[in-house]
Scaffold this active site. Structure first.
Site, PDB file in Angstrom:
ATOM      1  N   GLN A   1       8.763  -3.250   9.071  1.00 43.44           N
ATOM      2  CA  GLN A   1       9.319  -3.234   7.705  1.00 43.44           C
ATOM      3  C   GLN A   1       9.262  -4.622   7.073  1.00 43.44           C
ATOM      4  OE1 GLN A   1      10.299  -0.756   5.766  1.00 43.44           O
ATOM      5  NE2 GLN A   1      10.093   0.856   7.288  1.00 43.44           N
TER       6      GLN A   1
ATOM      7  N   CYS B   1      12.804  11.891  10.449  1.00 47.13           N
ATOM      8  CA  CYS B   1      12.231  12.227  11.746  1.00 47.13           C
ATOM      9  C   CYS B   1      11.047  13.150  11.519  1.00 47.13           C
ATOM     10  CB  CYS B   1      13.277  12.861  12.658  1.00 47.13           C
ATOM     11  SG  CYS B   1      13.722  14.519  12.181  1.00 47.13           S
TER      12      CYS B   1
ATOM     13  N   SER C   1       2.419  -2.574  11.148  1.00 47.28           N
ATOM     14  CA  SER C   1       1.859  -1.274  10.782  1.00 47.28           C
ATOM     15  C   SER C   1       1.344  -1.341   9.350  1.00 47.28           C
ATOM     16  CB  SER C   1       2.939  -0.195  10.904  1.00 47.28           C
ATOM     17  OG  SER C   1       2.436   1.048  10.503  1.00 47.28           O
TER      18      SER C   1
ATOM     19  N   HIS D   1       0.649   1.079   7.067  1.00 48.65           N
ATOM     20  CA  HIS D   1       1.010   2.008   5.986  1.00 48.65           C
ATOM     21  C   HIS D   1       2.288   1.634   5.259  1.00 48.65           C
ATOM     22  CE1 HIS D   1       4.169   4.744   7.783  1.00 48.65           C
ATOM     23  NE2 HIS D   1       3.699   4.249   8.900  1.00 48.65           N
TER      24      HIS D   1
END
Ligand code: PLP
Length: 406
Positions: free
Chosen positions: A200, A350, A220, A222
């Site tokens: 993040q 989730c 990450s 994306h």
């Protein structure tokens, strides 16, 4: 018959252009982001004519090798490490799993992490019978508690994992302080590495600073305008790590699997853009976030900013506004907001798409009657004033309706 040019002739109705639907307001950038056009453009050749597998030895393969090498150099430049320290993976989850387990077979010793880590860290630590360290009321790791756990474990520590910034609340940890504690605990090399999940944080924080404190860094694509399914684990030179994914020996034997060349190129392009635009983006998005947070606190009674004390948002990522709202059920609130074209989330999502109750808020000691009304509004580089205006209309209205339903 009346000719078209004669008086009285009716001109055919010209349909007024339909108003352009500006589309739903995305306040869920912490979940994922749109792939930037520059990124798509950079990736396209590697999904088309330049489709080589870098493990081969002919012209197409060499072209792919060059693309991956160049991308590795660009990622390394943003992170402030040498290219050989960048291991491309399938994203944050794999990087976290690899960092904690240390590969196959798992690294000896007890893994330690903070109680608010993403499940990609927490679940591995728990599966390996590791230790989970408390956080304070604002969600930062309790450094004194970390010292106590490390003292108790002595040499039996395999890795310490503390995220750079939390994915629900946006709270930023003091990694330099954590690194000091970990290094003081084990002054001799080789020592237990310090891992940080910067998935993040990467869109907002200077990764050179983050990576200077840590031995292992998860990234990450994306979350920062790149494609899904690609990321990296940065493994600083002195850190020992066995491979987690075995096979063809790609990534210098550290992570097997045919390289996702287009993804790697897209990731490097996105990260590079983010790093170059960081100061301007952070200032603009923080101003939008502040207007949103201040407006909601004024308009919604019983709303509190979860990780913010005395209005000081300096230790929260610029894009995140996390609220807990009294007498509100988060799931119903999100349902009403979506009907009003506002996309947000309660905790992290989730795989089923359902909202899980938040282990982060529980670890921070947020009372259940407040955490049941949690709302994460996460802005991104493409957020606009209109997004904030729409949210400031829609959210207080939706809260009122949820409360009216009882
Ligand atoms: N770590 C954090 C802090 C995250 O927010 C996420 C994704 O939400 C992950 C890890 C997992 O990353 P990925 O979706 O690339 O597997």
């Amino acid at each position: 018959m009346i000719s078209k040019d004669e008086p009285g002739a009716r001109t055919p109705d010209v349909a007024a252009p339909a108003p352009v639907d500006p589309g739903p307001v995305d306040l869920d950038h912490a979940a994922t982001t749109r792939v930037r056009p520059e990124v798509l453009e950079a990736m396209a050749p590697y999904l088309g004519d330049r489709y080589g597998n870098p493990s081969g030895s002919h012209r197409l393969a060499r072209d792919a090798v060059r693309a991956v090498d160049e991308a590795r150099e660009r990622v390394a430049a943003v992170v402030g490490c040498v290219p050989g320290e960048v291991v491309f993976t399938s994203g944050g989850t794999e990087s976290d799993n690899h960092a904690i387990s240390g590969g196959m077979p798992p690294r000896a010793g007890t893994p330690v992490c903070s109680a608010v880590e993403h499940h990609a860290v927490l679940d591995v630590v728990e599966a390996l019978d590791g230790r989970v360290v408390d956080v304070d009321a604002s969600g930062r790791i309790d450094v004194e508690a970390l010292v106590r756990v490390l003292d108790e474990l002595g040499d039996d520590v395999s890795v310490v994992s503390v995220m750079a910034a939390n994915n629900e609340t946006g709270v930023v940890n003091d990694l330099d302080r954590v690194a000091e504690v970990v290094r003081a605990h084990q002054p001799d090399v080789p020592r237990a590495p310090l891992h940080t999940d910067a998935v993040q944080a990467a869109a907002w924080l200077d990764l050179r600073v983050v990576a200077a404190a840590a031995d292992l860094v998860s990234l990450s694509a994306h979350k920062l305008g790149g494609p899904k399914g690609i990321g990296a684990l940065v493994v600083r030179g002195h850190t020992q790590l066995r491979p987690l994914v075995l096979g063809g020996g790609q990534e210098r034997g550290r992570r097997s699997g045919t390289s996702n060349v287009a993804g790697i190129v897209g990731f490097a392009t996105a990260l590079d853009l983010v790093a170059h635009e960081r100061d301007e983006t952070n200032a603009r998005v923080a101003a939008l976030r502040d207007r949103l947070a201040d407006g909601l606190l004024a308009a919604v009674d019983g709303a509190v900013e979860t990780a913010v004390r005395d209005g000081d948002r300096s230790a929260v990522l610029p894009g995140i506004c996390h609220l807990c709202i009294e007498r509100v059920d988060a799931e119903t609130l999100l349902f009403l907001l979506e009907a009003d074209a506002v996309m947000a989330s309660a905790a992290s999502s989730c795989s089923s798409g359902a909202q899980q109750s938040s282990h982060v808020l529980a670890a921070m000691g947020v009372a259940p009657e407040l955490s049941g009304g949690s709302l994460r509004l996460s802005l991104g580089r493409d957020s606009t004033d209109r997004d904030v205006d729409v949210a400031l209309e829609a959210i207080p209205r939706a809260v009122e309706r949820v409360r009216a339903f009882g």
